[in-house]
Enzyme design. Sequence first.
Site, PDB file in Angstrom:
ATOM      1  N   ASN A  23       0.845  -1.199   0.000  1.00 42.98           N
ATOM      2  CA  ASN A  23       0.000   0.000   0.000  1.00 42.98           C
ATOM      3  C   ASN A  23       0.877   1.244   0.000  1.00 42.98           C
ATOM      4  O   ASN A  23       1.950   1.278   0.615  1.00 42.98           O
ATOM      5  CB  ASN A  23      -0.998   0.000   1.167  1.00 42.98           C
ATOM      6  CG  ASN A  23      -0.368  -0.217   2.534  1.00 42.98           C
ATOM      7  OD1 ASN A  23       0.624  -0.913   2.673  1.00 42.98           O
ATOM      8  ND2 ASN A  23      -0.953   0.384   3.545  1.00 42.98           N
ATOM      9  N   GLU A  71       0.418   5.271   0.608  1.00 41.52           N
ATOM     10  CA  GLU A  71      -0.504   6.298   1.088  1.00 41.52           C
ATOM     11  C   GLU A  71      -0.082   7.681   0.610  1.00 41.52           C
ATOM     12  O   GLU A  71       0.973   7.863  -0.012  1.00 41.52           O
ATOM     13  CB  GLU A  71      -0.574   6.224   2.624  1.00 41.52           C
ATOM     14  CG  GLU A  71      -1.136   4.874   3.080  1.00 41.52           C
ATOM     15  CD  GLU A  71      -1.369   4.769   4.567  1.00 41.52           C
ATOM     16  OE1 GLU A  71      -0.857   5.619   5.334  1.00 41.52           O
ATOM     17  OE2 GLU A  71      -2.084   3.827   4.957  1.00 41.52           O
ATOM     18  N   CYS A 121      -4.155   0.574  -2.484  1.00 41.37           N
ATOM     19  CA  CYS A 121      -4.013  -0.678  -1.746  1.00 41.37           C
ATOM     20  C   CYS A 121      -2.924  -1.562  -2.356  1.00 41.37           C
ATOM     21  O   CYS A 121      -2.624  -1.481  -3.560  1.00 41.37           O
ATOM     22  CB  CYS A 121      -5.324  -1.454  -1.762  1.00 41.37           C
ATOM     23  SG  CYS A 121      -6.624  -0.712  -0.772  1.00 41.37           S
ATOM     24  N   GLU A 168      -3.002  -4.727  -3.064  1.00 41.64           N
ATOM     25  CA  GLU A 168      -3.499  -5.636  -4.103  1.00 41.64           C
ATOM     26  C   GLU A 168      -3.528  -4.948  -5.464  1.00 41.64           C
ATOM     27  O   GLU A 168      -3.164  -5.540  -6.491  1.00 41.64           O
ATOM     28  CB  GLU A 168      -4.928  -6.105  -3.779  1.00 41.64           C
ATOM     29  CG  GLU A 168      -5.070  -6.837  -2.469  1.00 41.64           C
ATOM     30  CD  GLU A 168      -5.406  -5.920  -1.300  1.00 41.64           C
ATOM     31  OE1 GLU A 168      -4.780  -4.842  -1.173  1.00 41.64           O
ATOM     32  OE2 GLU A 168      -6.271  -6.293  -0.506  1.00 41.64           O
ATOM     33  N   CYS A 203     -10.114  -5.264   0.814  1.00 47.08           N
ATOM     34  CA  CYS A 203     -11.239  -4.333   0.957  1.00 47.08           C
ATOM     35  C   CYS A 203     -12.230  -4.543  -0.187  1.00 47.08           C
ATOM     36  O   CYS A 203     -11.954  -5.266  -1.157  1.00 47.08           O
ATOM     37  CB  CYS A 203     -10.732  -2.889   0.990  1.00 47.08           C
ATOM     38  SG  CYS A 203     -10.259  -2.248  -0.631  1.00 47.08           S
ATOM     39  N   CYS A 218     -10.911  -3.702  -3.720  1.00 46.90           N
ATOM     40  CA  CYS A 218      -9.937  -4.697  -4.197  1.00 46.90           C
ATOM     41  C   CYS A 218     -10.631  -5.994  -4.585  1.00 46.90           C
ATOM     42  O   CYS A 218     -10.187  -6.687  -5.503  1.00 46.90           O
ATOM     43  CB  CYS A 218      -8.873  -4.946  -3.138  1.00 46.90           C
ATOM     44  SG  CYS A 218      -7.705  -3.574  -3.029  1.00 46.90           S
TER      45      CYS A 218
END
Length: 121
Positions: free
Chosen positions: A41, A43, A52, A54, A81, A84
Site C-alpha cells: 500500500n 498512502e 491498496c 493488491e 477491501c 480490491c
Amino acid sequence: MTDELLERAAAVAERAYAPYSNYFVGAAVRARDGRVFEGVNVENAAYPLGVCAEKVALSRAVVEGCRPGDLEAIGITASPCGGCRQWLYEFRLDRVIFPNRDGEVVSYTPAELLPDTWELE
Ligand code: THU
C-alpha cells in the site's frame, strides 16, 4: 505454494509506504506462467489518494503483460477491501488467500468474496 505467496506478501509489506495509518499491507500475485508480482500500500497526505497493496500488485502484473485469466492466485497480509475484491474479480484469479481476523489462513474465489458481482454489460 499458498505459503510461498503469503510469505512473499509478508516480506514485501515491510516496504509499504503507510505513514498515516501505520498499517502495512503486502500482496503477492502469481501468474499461471510462474511469475510473481508484489505490491504494497502507498498512502498520500491527501488520504483518499492512497492505493491498496493488491491494486499495486495487479497493476504491476498488467504492466508486464498479464490480462484477466493470466493470474492464478494472490496472497495478501490482510483481508481485501471491497474495492480490491472488485479488482480481483475482474482479473479472474482462482484463489485469494489471506489470514482472517482470527489469524486463520483462508482461501476464497473472487466470486465467493463478492457474490452477485456487478459486471459491465
Ligand atoms: N489497505 C490495503 O492495502 N489493502 C486492503 O485491501 C485494505 C486496506 C491499506 C490501505 C491503507 O493504506 C491502509 O491499508 C489502511 O487502510
